[in-house]
Design a protein around this motif. Structure first.
Motif, PDB file in Angstrom:
ATOM      1  N   PRO A 209      47.018  36.599  45.881  1.00 23.72           N
ATOM      2  CA  PRO A 209      45.831  36.261  45.040  1.00 23.72           C
ATOM      3  C   PRO A 209      44.657  37.236  45.059  1.00 23.72           C
ATOM      4  N   ARG A 210      44.607  38.050  46.209  1.00 27.35           N
ATOM      5  CA  ARG A 210      43.236  38.846  46.317  1.00 27.35           C
ATOM      6  C   ARG A 210      43.458  40.275  45.812  1.00 27.35           C
ATOM      7  N   PRO A 211      42.279  40.316  44.951  1.00 27.09           N
ATOM      8  CA  PRO A 211      42.276  41.561  44.236  1.00 27.09           C
ATOM      9  C   PRO A 211      42.398  42.633  45.010  1.00 27.09           C
ATOM     10  N   SER A 212      41.575  42.775  46.125  1.00 30.68           N
ATOM     11  CA  SER A 212      41.547  43.849  47.230  1.00 30.68           C
ATOM     12  C   SER A 212      42.904  43.978  47.862  1.00 30.68           C
ATOM     13  N   MET A 213      43.827  43.212  47.927  1.00 29.64           N
ATOM     14  CA  MET A 213      45.212  43.428  48.369  1.00 29.64           C
ATOM     15  C   MET A 213      46.162  44.209  47.445  1.00 29.64           C
ATOM     16  N   LEU A 214      45.853  43.573  46.094  1.00 25.91           N
ATOM     17  CA  LEU A 214      46.546  44.038  44.876  1.00 25.91           C
ATOM     18  C   LEU A 214      46.376  45.492  44.449  1.00 25.91           C
ATOM     19  N   LYS A 215      45.044  45.643  44.897  1.00 22.77           N
ATOM     20  CA  LYS A 215      44.537  47.228  44.541  1.00 22.77           C
ATOM     21  C   LYS A 215      45.296  48.168  45.396  1.00 22.77           C
ATOM     22  N   LEU A 216      45.902  47.973  46.451  1.00 20.57           N
ATOM     23  CA  LEU A 216      46.275  48.814  47.389  1.00 20.57           C
ATOM     24  C   LEU A 216      47.686  49.474  46.903  1.00 20.57           C
ATOM     25  N   ILE A 217      48.140  48.470  45.851  1.00 21.71           N
ATOM     26  CA  ILE A 217      49.480  49.142  44.930  1.00 21.71           C
ATOM     27  C   ILE A 217      49.101  49.604  43.765  1.00 21.71           C
ATOM     28  N   ALA A 218      48.163  48.667  42.982  1.00 27.31           N
ATOM     29  CA  ALA A 218      47.829  49.036  41.610  1.00 27.31           C
ATOM     30  C   ALA A 218      47.136  50.350  41.555  1.00 27.31           C
ATOM     31  N   GLU A 243      33.832  32.980  41.464  1.00 23.64           N
ATOM     32  CA  GLU A 243      32.421  33.732  40.983  1.00 23.64           C
ATOM     33  C   GLU A 243      31.358  32.825  40.599  1.00 23.64           C
ATOM     34  N   SER A 244      31.651  31.533  40.304  1.00 23.38           N
ATOM     35  CA  SER A 244      30.706  30.383  39.919  1.00 23.38           C
ATOM     36  C   SER A 244      29.953  30.086  41.055  1.00 23.38           C
ATOM     37  N   THR A 245      30.550  30.329  42.192  1.00 22.72           N
ATOM     38  CA  THR A 245      30.071  29.766  43.707  1.00 22.72           C
ATOM     39  C   THR A 245      29.101  31.002  44.318  1.00 22.72           C
ATOM     40  N   LYS A 246      29.384  32.250  43.934  1.00 22.37           N
ATOM     41  CA  LYS A 246      28.656  33.305  44.490  1.00 22.37           C
ATOM     42  C   LYS A 246      27.374  33.806  43.888  1.00 22.37           C
ATOM     43  N   LYS A 247      26.406  34.420  44.611  1.00 22.77           N
ATOM     44  CA  LYS A 247      25.519  34.732  43.931  1.00 22.77           C
ATOM     45  C   LYS A 247      25.453  36.375  43.395  1.00 22.77           C
ATOM     46  N   VAL A 248      25.535  36.418  42.084  1.00 20.05           N
ATOM     47  CA  VAL A 248      25.561  37.604  41.739  1.00 20.05           C
ATOM     48  C   VAL A 248      24.140  38.383  41.414  1.00 20.05           C
ATOM     49  N   ARG A 249      24.018  39.752  41.849  1.00 20.94           N
ATOM     50  CA  ARG A 249      22.862  40.422  41.679  1.00 20.94           C
ATOM     51  C   ARG A 249      22.293  40.395  40.310  1.00 20.94           C
ATOM     52  N   ALA A 250      21.161  40.363  40.247  1.00 21.40           N
ATOM     53  CA  ALA A 250      20.586  40.245  38.816  1.00 21.40           C
ATOM     54  C   ALA A 250      20.742  41.365  38.156  1.00 21.40           C
ATOM     55  N   GLY A 251      21.171  41.259  36.858  1.00 16.44           N
ATOM     56  CA  GLY A 251      21.244  42.536  35.926  1.00 16.44           C
ATOM     57  C   GLY A 251      22.876  43.051  36.094  1.00 16.44           C
ATOM     58  N   ALA A 252      23.776  42.447  37.209  1.00 16.53           N
ATOM     59  CA  ALA A 252      25.119  42.990  37.491  1.00 16.53           C
ATOM     60  C   ALA A 252      26.010  42.365  36.383  1.00 16.53           C
ATOM     61  N   PRO A 253      27.053  43.207  36.088  1.00 16.35           N
ATOM     62  CA  PRO A 253      27.886  42.563  34.916  1.00 16.35           C
ATOM     63  C   PRO A 253      28.779  41.491  35.547  1.00 16.35           C
ATOM     64  N   GLY A 254      28.743  41.099  36.799  1.00 18.41           N
ATOM     65  CA  GLY A 254      29.517  40.031  37.084  1.00 18.41           C
ATOM     66  C   GLY A 254      29.953  40.416  38.914  1.00 18.41           C
ATOM     67  N   TRP A 255      30.803  39.490  39.215  1.00 15.76           N
ATOM     68  CA  TRP A 255      31.043  39.524  40.696  1.00 15.76           C
ATOM     69  C   TRP A 255      32.029  40.669  40.825  1.00 15.76           C
ATOM     70  N   PRO A 256      31.910  41.606  41.687  1.00 10.48           N
ATOM     71  CA  PRO A 256      32.712  42.752  41.960  1.00 10.48           C
ATOM     72  C   PRO A 256      34.300  42.412  41.914  1.00 10.48           C
ATOM     73  N   PRO A 257      34.638  41.435  42.788  1.00 15.43           N
ATOM     74  CA  PRO A 257      36.174  41.316  42.917  1.00 15.43           C
ATOM     75  C   PRO A 257      36.658  40.761  41.516  1.00 15.43           C
ATOM     76  N   ARG A 258      35.924  39.713  40.918  1.00 17.61           N
ATOM     77  CA  ARG A 258      36.521  39.540  39.426  1.00 17.61           C
ATOM     78  C   ARG A 258      36.722  40.658  38.505  1.00 17.61           C
ATOM     79  N   LEU A 259      35.474  41.425  38.621  1.00 16.61           N
ATOM     80  CA  LEU A 259      35.715  42.598  37.794  1.00 16.61           C
ATOM     81  C   LEU A 259      36.714  43.563  38.146  1.00 16.61           C
ATOM     82  N   MET A 260      37.126  43.714  39.357  1.00 17.27           N
ATOM     83  CA  MET A 260      38.171  44.455  39.830  1.00 17.27           C
ATOM     84  C   MET A 260      39.492  44.096  39.171  1.00 17.27           C
ATOM     85  N   LEU A 261      39.708  42.742  39.270  1.00 22.11           N
ATOM     86  CA  LEU A 261      40.760  42.102  39.013  1.00 22.11           C
ATOM     87  C   LEU A 261      40.803  42.349  37.233  1.00 22.11           C
TER      88      LEU A 261
END
Length: 287
Positions: A209-218, A243-261
């Motif tokens: 499930p983790r985008p960070s681990m999937l990225k190692l291959i992708a 993502e709904s439970t995280k604090k996303v920086r103002a002006g940021a397009p979204g939570w980085p792990p979700r955006l990576m996925l």
């Protein structure tokens, strides 16, 4: 489409963590809980023993049901297939080669020790000496030839004509760790570099499930064509829930792990199980 067997494989360990989780990684546990919730897995469902082998078996059986005309198998060595059989030629020769010296010695013993056979005996002695020199060359070649170790491919899809041509190879990994990811990439590199002829479609099948681990291959070098996730729609739901439970920086397009996925999905680096099904269905048919 989510793999029809995805939810059936999910369960929780005695400590309450999902079976996809790395107990030393809180993020892995968080992603696992969110993914299982999206799949509708009932909390407390017992973990399946050897779930990686179970996933491999279920995927192979499902794909076989879709294309019974193809040769689908589990854990076949690459050396058995048409594109890689040449890698086994010298290895098999080295195992069986004995040289003719022993037979020549026997022929020499059977010759009468009479003057009229002296010329024949001289020729046999010369042949034995030449055979020994050839044998030493073979031994030297065996010692200096590199041995390419190609791991068995977890799921293979092969064409009956030409005989045993590998069309699709899948490395099946329930979850990923750094070493497992490296194994996938290494195997893909060898399949690319050592083939003769048709390059099979080589990909990884996973529930990680983790985008960070999937990225190692992708985000690798291209040794792996893509990653097929057996529950990709639910993984996207899990990403949005976390993502709904995280604090996303103002002006940021979204939570980085979700955006990576989402970026890896948009680039075709991570694909759904349905896309694997489509890939198999697109293959030529054999009667």
């Amino acid at each position: 489409m989510t793999a029809p067997f995805a939810a059936d494989l999910c369960g929780y360990r005695p400590n309450g963590n999902p079976s996809t989780s790395d107990s030393h990684d809180p993020g892995s546990i968080e992603w696992g809980h969110a993914l299982f919730a999206a799949l509708g897995v009932v909390p407390g469902t017992t973990e399946i023993p050897q779930v990686g082998s179970a996933m491999e078996k279920r995927a192979a059986a499902h794909l076989t049901s879709l294309r019974p005309d193809l040769m689908l198998a589990q854990s076949r060595p690459a050396l058995e297939f048409d594109q890689y059989r040449h890698l086994n030629v010298f290895r098999q020769f080295g195992k069986t080669y004995r040289g003719p010296a022993a037979e020549l010695d026997e022929a020499l013993d059977e010759l009468p020790s009479t003057p009229e056979f002296s010329s024949v005996r001289d020729h046999i002695h010369a042949a034995i000496a030449a055979a020994q020199q050839d044998h030493q060359l073979v031994v030297q070649l065996q010692d200096t030839m590199p041995e390419e170790s190609l791991l068995k491919i977890d799921i293979t899809v092969a064409a009956p004509e030409p005989i045993d041509r590998l069309l699709i190879g899948l490395s099946s990994k329930w979850t990923l760790r750094t070493d497992r990811a490296q194994d996938c990439v290494s195997q893909g590199s060898k399949l690319v570099n050592h083939r003769r002829g048709h390059m099979p479609h080589y990909a990884v099948l996973t529930m990680e499930p983790r985008p960070s681990m999937l990225k190692l291959i992708a985000y690798g070098s291209g040794a792996v064509d893509c990653i097929y996730h057996i529950a990709l729609p639910e993984l996207q739901q899990a990403a949005m829930q976390i993502e709904s439970t995280k604090k996303v920086r103002a002006g940021a397009p979204g939570w980085p792990p979700r955006l990576m996925l989402e970026r890896m999905i948009a680039q075709g680096r991570i694909r759904s199980y349905q896309q694997l099904v489509d890939e198999v269905l697109r293959l030529p048919r054999w009667s």
